[in-house]
Design an enzyme around this catalytic site. Structure first.
Site, PDB file in Angstrom:
ATOM      1  N   LYS A  50     -29.371  53.545 -93.913  1.00 33.89           N
ATOM      2  CA  LYS A  50     -29.968  54.236 -94.414  1.00 33.89           C
ATOM      3  C   LYS A  50     -31.776  54.058 -93.702  1.00 33.89           C
ATOM      4  O   LYS A  50     -31.872  54.715 -93.324  1.00 33.89           O
ATOM      5  CB  LYS A  50     -30.491  54.252 -95.677  1.00 33.89           C
ATOM      6  CG  LYS A  50     -28.239  54.502 -96.444  1.00 33.89           C
ATOM      7  CD  LYS A  50     -28.190  55.117 -97.202  1.00 33.89           C
ATOM      8  CE  LYS A  50     -26.925  55.465 -97.270  1.00 33.89           C
ATOM      9  NZ  LYS A  50     -26.378  56.572 -98.163  1.00 33.89           N
ATOM     10  N   TRP A  67     -22.282  55.942-107.929  1.00 34.88           N
ATOM     11  CA  TRP A  67     -22.445  54.795-107.233  1.00 34.88           C
ATOM     12  C   TRP A  67     -21.981  53.713-108.442  1.00 34.88           C
ATOM     13  O   TRP A  67     -21.064  52.679-107.966  1.00 34.88           O
ATOM     14  CB  TRP A  67     -22.956  54.885-106.205  1.00 34.88           C
ATOM     15  CG  TRP A  67     -23.572  55.508-104.980  1.00 34.88           C
ATOM     16  CD1 TRP A  67     -24.094  56.164-104.738  1.00 34.88           C
ATOM     17  CD2 TRP A  67     -21.640  55.584-104.298  1.00 34.88           C
ATOM     18  NE1 TRP A  67     -23.938  56.987-102.990  1.00 34.88           N
ATOM     19  CE2 TRP A  67     -22.183  56.897-103.039  1.00 34.88           C
ATOM     20  CE3 TRP A  67     -20.750  54.567-103.654  1.00 34.88           C
ATOM     21  CZ2 TRP A  67     -21.764  57.263-102.035  1.00 34.88           C
ATOM     22  CZ3 TRP A  67     -19.968  55.289-102.823  1.00 34.88           C
ATOM     23  CH2 TRP A  67     -20.121  56.634-102.390  1.00 34.88           C
ATOM     24  N   ASP A 118     -27.853  46.991-105.696  1.00 35.57           N
ATOM     25  CA  ASP A 118     -27.452  47.577-104.986  1.00 35.57           C
ATOM     26  C   ASP A 118     -28.615  48.713-104.246  1.00 35.57           C
ATOM     27  O   ASP A 118     -28.521  49.420-105.383  1.00 35.57           O
ATOM     28  CB  ASP A 118     -25.950  48.959-105.522  1.00 35.57           C
ATOM     29  CG  ASP A 118     -25.729  49.974-104.629  1.00 35.57           C
ATOM     30  OD1 ASP A 118     -26.020  49.363-103.425  1.00 35.57           O
ATOM     31  OD2 ASP A 118     -24.461  50.030-104.459  1.00 35.57           O
TER      32      ASP A 118
END
Length: 368
Positions: free
Chosen positions: A205, A109, A181
């Site tokens: 999440k 990511w 992030d």
């Protein structure tokens, strides 16, 4: 005897996102679907300009501020576009096209964030955790070479695909706008927000359902966006309008608010951290004591407490293992399609019954 969960037709969801929700949150949401707070409308039908929804929004922000002890000089924005949208939003809001911006690349990511930033600024890779095509570690911070004029330093606290996590966040660099992030370990442990310029996370999440992106931004950074920044990515516009410039993802915000309240009721992030550490240690103990039957993919000091990644001896054995988990009502533990293997995601709402069921299977599967 079948478990209560399976009797009700539900399974044990170890998915990496969308992740499981607390059962009590689902039941509370269920009650809101027809007539929310005597409004005569579903929560999904409420105007975002209504007083009822404004209360939902304000309560969600208040509870999130309480969970993370967010300082008053930080704005909380409820946006859309996911983490991928923020790959563009961060450089668009903080840098000019000619500005240098530092990126720590420690997994799939952060690599994508680095690649996206090339469209909007001049990103530099201060470290690269990839070796032989795989991400297995975080390079020692003493070797990170930060640019003296970089607009910010960007990192991903937990790499969902690769199972690499910062156990200690890289907050020691002075006079740096630190961007995090935190999509896949948000609300899993306390975080010093004041040491960051921006923290963002997709809600799907540990903090709700898909469709909502939470952005926490220091308010002195709100008036620096490039002229080409789309309105829906402009932090100042969202801050000035209290996330109501256009119709926000109202139901996703409502669900996030329920999860924030549930997290507070569990004892807050210190309590959640202890549970997370205890659960992940149970799984890593099985891996480490399996004499190589289960093989972790990440060096021990960087192993994620949220996303446990492992391999078995070959793909055929992994397929047999996955079939065995499905028979036990366990789903979504196949590794990400880009890396394969097994991935066990231990988000906050995974029930203890599911943890015990999977651990029991892992303990007995090598003998089969």
């Amino acid at each position: 005897r079948a478990s209560r969960t399976m009797e009700e037709g539900r399974v044990f969801n170890f998915g990496a996102g969308p992740a499981p929700l607390p059962e009590s949150v689902i039941r509370d949401a269920q009650k809101s679907l027809l007539n929310f707070r005597s409004s005569g409308r579903s929560i999904m039908e409420l105007s975002h300009r209504s007083k009822v929804f404004e209360d939902v929004l304000e309560t969600a922000e208040k509870d999130l501020r309480s969970l993370l002890s967010i300082p008053s000089n930080y704005k909380v924005l409820f946006m859309q576009g996911g983490g991928t949208g923020q790959f563009a939003a961060v450089p668009l809001n903080l840098a000019a096209s000619s500005d240098v911006c530092d990126y720590a690349v420690t997994g799939s990511w952060s690599q994508k964030a680095f690649a996206e930033a090339k469209k909007y600024c001049q990103p530099r890779m201060v470290c690269n955790g990839q070796s032989n095509g795989k991400y297995t570690r975080i390079p020692d911070l003493s070797g990170w070479e930060l640019h003296p004029e970089a607009r910010y330093l960007y990192y991903c606290s937990n790499e969902t695909v690769d199972g690499v996590q910062f156990q200690d966040l890289p907050t020691q660099f002075p006079n740096v706008n630190l961007i995090a992030d935190m999509s896949s370990d948000f609300l899993s442990r306390p975080v010093d927000v004041a040491k960051h310029a921006i923290i963002y996370a997709g809600a799907q999440k540990n903090s709700g359902i898909a469709g909502l992106t939470i952005v926490i931004v220091r308010d002195d950074l709100l008036n620096q966006a490039q002229a080409i920044t789309p309105t829906v990515m402009n932090y100042k516009i969202f801050a000035d309008n209290k996330s109501l410039y256009h119709t926000p993802p109202t139901f996703s915000i409502y669900m996030a608010g329920l999860v924030f309240r549930w997290t507070l009721d569990q004892g807050g992030l210190e309590a959640i951290k202890k549970i997370s550490e205890e659960r992940s240690n149970r799984f890593y103990s099985i891996i480490d004591q399996s004499n190589g039957f289960y093989r972790g993919t990440v060096e021990k000091e960087f192993r994620s407490k949220m996303n446990i990644t492992l391999r078995l001896k070959d793909e055929a054995t992994e397929a047999t293992f996955l079939a065995a988990t499905r028979e036990k009502g366990i789903v979504e533990i196949a590794g990400h399609r880009s890396v394969g293997g097994i991935r066990i995601s231990l988000y906050n709402a995974v029930p203890e019954e599911g943890i015990r069921t999977l651990i029991d299977l892992m303990q007995h599967f090598p003998q089969k």
